[in-house]
Design a protein around this motif. Structure first.
Motif: not given
Length: 350
Positions: A283-285, A309-315
């Motif tokens: 999951v990407g955020l 929760a485990g989402a990866v922020p996409l910057g």
């Protein structure tokens, strides 16, 4: 420019700068169709011939053009398999020592995805330059010939070497990554989320203000990449878990949640993110806004909770381009390793 100069030949052009023009379709090749609307039609040779017709064949001495075609279609119909074909075609062209650069003509609608795939996998110092048009060749003020001329000049310039993949459009030179189509009809529709152009075309000279960052390339996509499903779910007032759960049930290996503001999805989507990650989904955020990075600021259903929760922020990477990166990583790595590689790649890019 005569036809002998434009076409590849042995011996005669040995000392010339050889640029391959790889046509894939898009508005730059589209014309009105008898069944209504514009459809991709012109091939690479047609596009090169149009340079003469419109007076944009003024390259100066020393540039030889070689046309190649990779289908002729509008990019809104592209799937991962089409993007993969383009990446492999570019790599095959660059296996030739006599080629100095590649120009890819492409539809603007999904050009940012192809820019991403090429940008993440290009491993050659020679430039790859994408361009297209906002107005078709049968439009009285078509921008295609000028954009193509500028792209060829940029691909032939020694200053473009070791800058990875570039976009040339509307008189500007842009880095591939971080770029998105931000306007439907403007002559220059492309914009970076937080940065500006690398340079401009002044007369017949590409002029760079700065240089593109070139990250360690990833392997070219394989058939597993083409089978990946990475969906995008939009956050909005009242958004619940329905669409994200549907994506997971449909077999998504990755999902990008586009939160409001700096990346705040809301409590219901945070719960769905947690569920998806527990089921082995990457999951990407991202953010639904048109500019600026994802920023982990707010709790109570905001980005703080989504990342916890485990989402990866996409910057700064647009979700459309992050989707390509997630598919590349998911096609070659288990989900936990893909998550770590995604986070590391985005951190180094920022």
């Amino acid at each position: 420019m005569d036809s002998e100069t434009k076409e590849a030949s042995s011996g005669i052009e040995a000392d010339m700068t050889r640029i391959v023009v790889l046509a894939t379709g898009g508005t730059i090749s589209s014309r009105q169709h008898s069944e209504g609307g514009s459809r991709a039609k012109d091939n690479a040779a047609d596009l090169i011939a149009a340079l003469d017709k419109h007076g944009f064949d003024d390259f100066g001495p020393g540039i030889a053009l070689e046309p190649q075609d990779l289908g002729v279609q509008n990019s809104f119909n592209f799937a991962f398999a089409d993007l993969s074909r383009i990446a492999h075609a570019v790599a095959e062209i660059l296996h030739r020592e006599d080629v100095d650069g590649v120009v890819v003509t492409h539809g603007t609608d999904t050009m940012e995805e192809t820019l991403a795939l090429l940008g993440f996998t290009h491993d050659d110092p020679r430039p790859v330059v994408l361009t297209g048009a906002q107005r078709s060749p049968d439009h009285p003020d078509s921008d295609g010939p000028r954009n193509l001329r500028d792209a060829i000049l940029t691909a032939a310039s020694p200053d473009s070497r070791e800058q990875g993949v570039l976009l040339v459009f509307g008189g500007e030179i842009h880095a591939a990554l971080g770029l998105r189509k931000a306007h439907t009809l403007a002559p220059q529709p492309f914009r970076h989320r937080s940065a500006g152009a690398l340079g401009t075309i002044t007369g017949l000279s590409p002029r760079f203000f700065t240089r593109a960052l070139w990250a360690e390339p990833l392997p070219l996509p394989d058939h597993e990449f083409e089978r990946q499903r990475v969906d995008m779910v939009l956050g909005y007032p009242g958004a619940d878990a329905t669409l994200l759960r549907a994506a997971v049930d449909a077999g998504a290996t990755g999902v990008i949640v586009l939160g409001a503001g700096a990346g705040n999805p809301g409590s219901a989507l945070v719960q769905a993110i947690q569920e998806a990650i527990a089921q082995g989904v990457l999951v990407g955020l991202g953010t639904r806004t048109g500019g600026g990075p994802v920023a982990v600021i707010y709790g109570g259903g905001g980005a703080v909770d989504a990342v916890a929760a485990g989402a990866v922020p996409l910057g700064d990477l647009p979700a459309t381009q992050a989707r390509i990166l997630m598919a590349l990583l998911s096609s070659t790595h288990p989900v936990e390793e893909a998550r770590e590689l995604l986070a590391a790649r985005l951190t180094s890019a920022g």
